[in-house]
Design an enzyme around this catalytic site. Structure first.
Site, PDB file in Angstrom:
ATOM      1  NE  ARG A 194      -1.037   7.194   6.274  1.00  0.00           N
ATOM      2  CZ  ARG A 194      -2.368   7.270   6.304  1.00  0.00           C
ATOM      3  NH1 ARG A 194      -3.095   6.226   5.955  1.00  0.00           N
ATOM      4  NH2 ARG A 194      -2.971   8.356   6.694  1.00  0.00           N
ATOM      5  CG  HIS A 195       2.463   4.642   1.888  1.00  0.00           C
ATOM      6  ND1 HIS A 195       2.436   5.651   0.975  1.00  0.00           N
ATOM      7  CD2 HIS A 195       1.171   4.361   2.189  1.00  0.00           C
ATOM      8  CE1 HIS A 195       1.176   5.966   0.732  1.00  0.00           C
ATOM      9  NE2 HIS A 195       0.378   5.222   1.461  1.00  0.00           N
ATOM     10  CB  THR A 213      -6.390   2.748   1.995  1.00  0.00           C
ATOM     11  OG1 THR A 213      -6.053   2.849   0.605  1.00  0.00           O
ATOM     12  CG2 THR A 213      -7.769   2.100   2.109  1.00  0.00           C
ATOM     13  CB  THR A 214      -7.581   6.674  -1.363  1.00  0.00           C
ATOM     14  OG1 THR A 214      -6.174   6.865  -1.326  1.00  0.00           O
ATOM     15  CG2 THR A 214      -8.254   7.895  -1.927  1.00  0.00           C
ATOM     16  CD  GLU A 268      -6.653   4.983 -10.341  1.00  0.00           C
ATOM     17  OE1 GLU A 268      -5.647   5.606 -10.735  1.00  0.00           O
ATOM     18  OE2 GLU A 268      -6.618   4.159  -9.407  1.00  0.00           O
ATOM     19  CG  HIS A 272      -8.867   1.636  -3.584  1.00  0.00           C
ATOM     20  ND1 HIS A 272      -9.298   0.862  -2.546  1.00  0.00           N
ATOM     21  CD2 HIS A 272      -8.057   2.564  -3.047  1.00  0.00           C
ATOM     22  CE1 HIS A 272      -8.779   1.310  -1.418  1.00  0.00           C
ATOM     23  NE2 HIS A 272      -8.020   2.345  -1.693  1.00  0.00           N
ATOM     24  NE  ARG A 331      12.303  -4.619  13.032  1.00  0.00           N
ATOM     25  CZ  ARG A 331      12.733  -5.871  13.059  1.00  0.00           C
ATOM     26  NH1 ARG A 331      11.907  -6.854  12.760  1.00  0.00           N
ATOM     27  NH2 ARG A 331      13.967  -6.151  13.407  1.00  0.00           N
ATOM     28  NE  ARG A 383      -2.459   7.588   2.295  1.00  0.00           N
ATOM     29  CZ  ARG A 383      -3.718   7.973   2.496  1.00  0.00           C
ATOM     30  NH1 ARG A 383      -3.983   9.010   3.264  1.00  0.00           N
ATOM     31  NH2 ARG A 383      -4.705   7.336   1.933  1.00  0.00           N
ATOM     32  CG  ASN A 399       0.227   2.078  -5.067  1.00  0.00           C
ATOM     33  OD1 ASN A 399       1.101   1.968  -4.208  1.00  0.00           O
ATOM     34  ND2 ASN A 399      -0.669   3.038  -5.038  1.00  0.00           N
ATOM     35  CG  HIS A 453      -1.049   8.335  -2.190  1.00  0.00           C
ATOM     36  ND1 HIS A 453      -2.256   7.909  -1.712  1.00  0.00           N
ATOM     37  CD2 HIS A 453      -1.012   9.673  -1.967  1.00  0.00           C
ATOM     38  CE1 HIS A 453      -2.930   8.939  -1.223  1.00  0.00           C
ATOM     39  NE2 HIS A 453      -2.185  10.019  -1.355  1.00  0.00           N
ATOM     40  CG  ASP A 513       1.802   3.945  -2.155  1.00  0.00           C
ATOM     41  OD1 ASP A 513       2.726   4.486  -2.791  1.00  0.00           O
ATOM     42  OD2 ASP A 513       0.618   4.333  -2.202  1.00  0.00           O
ATOM     43  CG  HIS A 514       0.835  -0.992   0.876  1.00  0.00           C
ATOM     44  ND1 HIS A 514       0.674  -0.171   1.976  1.00  0.00           N
ATOM     45  CD2 HIS A 514      -0.245  -0.772   0.093  1.00  0.00           C
ATOM     46  CE1 HIS A 514      -0.472   0.483   1.870  1.00  0.00           C
ATOM     47  NE2 HIS A 514      -1.044   0.138   0.739  1.00  0.00           N
ATOM     48  CD  GLU A 571      -2.414   6.826  -6.143  1.00  0.00           C
ATOM     49  OE1 GLU A 571      -2.573   6.879  -4.898  1.00  0.00           O
ATOM     50  OE2 GLU A 571      -2.683   5.838  -6.809  1.00  0.00           O
TER      51      GLU A 571
HETATM   52  N1  PXP Z   1      -5.607   3.950  -7.148  1.00  0.00           N
HETATM   53  C1  PXP Z   1      -5.621   4.944  -6.238  1.00  0.00           C
HETATM   54  C2  PXP Z   1      -5.996   6.317  -6.684  1.00  0.00           C
HETATM   55  C3  PXP Z   1      -5.244   4.702  -4.900  1.00  0.00           C
HETATM   56  O1  PXP Z   1      -5.254   5.704  -4.004  1.00  0.00           O
HETATM   57  C4  PXP Z   1      -4.836   3.405  -4.545  1.00  0.00           C
HETATM   58  C5  PXP Z   1      -4.410   3.129  -3.137  1.00  0.00           C
HETATM   59  O2  PXP Z   1      -3.305   3.893  -2.822  1.00  0.00           O
HETATM   60  C6  PXP Z   1      -4.828   2.406  -5.535  1.00  0.00           C
HETATM   61  C7  PXP Z   1      -5.238   2.703  -6.821  1.00  0.00           C
HETATM   62  C8  PXP Z   1      -4.363   1.022  -5.246  1.00  0.00           C
HETATM   63  O3  PXP Z   1      -5.235   0.408  -4.359  1.00  0.00           O
HETATM   64  P1  PXP Z   1      -4.849  -1.003  -3.748  1.00  0.00           P
HETATM   65  O4  PXP Z   1      -3.618  -0.813  -2.942  1.00  0.00           O
HETATM   66  O5  PXP Z   1      -6.064  -1.376  -2.962  1.00  0.00           O
HETATM   67  O6  PXP Z   1      -4.618  -1.922  -4.933  1.00  0.00           O
END
Ligand code: PXP
Length: 241
Positions: free
Chosen positions: A48-49, A98-99, A148, A187, A17, A44, A6, A42, A8-9, A68
Site C-alpha cells: 500500500r505504500h 498502521t501497525t 523497538e 510510532h 494518484r 506490507r 520512515n 515497511h 513510507d508515506h 520492516e
Molecule cells: N516503527 C515501526 C515499527 C512502525 O511500524 C512505524 C510505522 O510504520 C513507525 C516506527 C513509524 O511510525 P509513525 O509513522 O507513526 O512515525
C-alpha cells in the site's frame, strides 16, 4: 541518538494518484541531507505504500537501511535478497491502518527461525514490541540485537496516563540495557511529543515517519523537517552529557 526516517508515506502520496512521483528514494536522499542516520521502510503484503520495485533504489539511497517486515516466509526471502542493515520484525494485520501493537513473541512460532536466518545473513534484527518486561526477557532469549519499543500508546494518551506510559517506556529501556539489548523506539512521535521519549538515556534510536513527512509540507521541505526533529531530539538529551 540516531534518527531513522520512515519514508513510507512519501509512497502513500505517490500511490494516491498512480503517478511515479514523489519518489521515496529521492526522499531518502533528502532525509539523509537533513541528518537522518538511517532510512526505514515497511513493505506490507498489499504494497500500500512501499513496493518491491522501490527497494533497490531505496537501498542505494540509504547509508543504513532498516527494513520492516512481518514474520512471514515471503517477506523474509525479500529481506535476504535486499540485504538491509537491519530488519525490524513487526506484526501485520491486514485490516489495520498502521501497525497497531507490538509483536506477541510467544504467539509467532516461526520467529526463532526467521531471526536465525537473518542473523546468519549478517542482518541485525530488532523486534517491535510493547514496553513490557516479560516480552523483553523473551526477546533477549531469542538473541536479537535490539527491540523497538512501541510508543503509539504514549503518543495517544495525555496527562497522568501519558506520564505513566512514559515511566513504562523508561523502565523498559533500562531493562534492555541490563539485558544487553539495543533499545529503539517509534510510532506516533511528533515534534510535540518527541522530547520526553528522546530524553530516555538508554534509547539509541527513534524511528519517525508520518509526522516528519506531514511536517515537511509546512516546515520548508523534508530536509528542514528532518533537521528540526534531529535538533529537538538532541536538545532533549543535552542533560545526559
Ligand atoms: N516503527 C515501526 C515499527 C512502525 O511500524 C512505524 C510505522 O510504520 C513507525 C516506527 C513509524 O511510525 P509513525 O509513522 O507513526 O512515525
Amino acid at each position: 541518538m540516531r534518527l531513522g526516517v520512515n519514508i513510507d508515506h512519501v509512497a502513500t502520496l505517490r500511490n494516491a494518484r498512480g503517478e511515479p512521483y514523489p519518489d521515496p528514494a529521492k526522499a531518502a536522499l533528502e532525509a539523509v541531507r537533513g541528518g537522518a542516520d538511517l532510512i526505514t521502510c515497511h513493505l506490507r503484503y498489499d504494497e500500500r505504500h512501499i513496493r518491491q520495485s522501490d527497494l533497490a533504489s531505496i537501498r542505494a539511497a540509504s547509508p543504513v537501511l532498516n527494513f520492516e517486515i512481518a514474520v512471514e516466509e515471503g517477506a523474509l526471502e525479500i529481506a535476504l535478497d535486499l540485504q538491509p542493515d537491519w530488519v525490524c520484525l513487526v506484526p501485520e494485520r491486514r485490516e489495520e491502518l498502521t501497525t497497531e501493537g507490538g509483536l506477541n513473541l510467544s504467539a509467532v512460532p516461526q520467529l526463532e527461525t526467521v531471526v536465525r536466518k537473518l542473523r546468519e545473513a549478517d542482518i541485525k534484527v530488532s523486534l517491535f514490541v510493547e514496553a513490557d518486561l516479560s516480552t523483553l526477557e523473551i526477546a533477549s532469549q531469542l538473541g536479537v540485537d535490539a527491540v523497538e519499543l512501541h510508543t503509539g500508546r504514549y503518543a495517544n494518551l495525555s496527562g497522568e496516563q501519558r506520564d505513566a506510559e512514559l515511566i513504562r517506556l523508561r523502565t523498559a529501556a533500562a531493562r534492555c540495557h541490563e539485558l544487553g539489548l539495543g533499545a529503539h523506539a517509534g510510532h506516533g512521535l511528533t515534534l510535540d511529543n518527541v522530547q520526553d521519549v528522546a530524553s530516555i538515556p538508554q534509547l539509541e534510536e527513534l524511528n519517525i515517519g508520518h509526522a516528519i513527512i506531514a511536517d515537511a509540507l509546512f516546515r520548508g521541505g523534508l530536509t528542514q523537517a528532518v533537521q528540526d526533529y534531529k535538533a529537538s531530539m538532541l536538545q532533549a538529551r543535552r542533560h545526559l552529557g
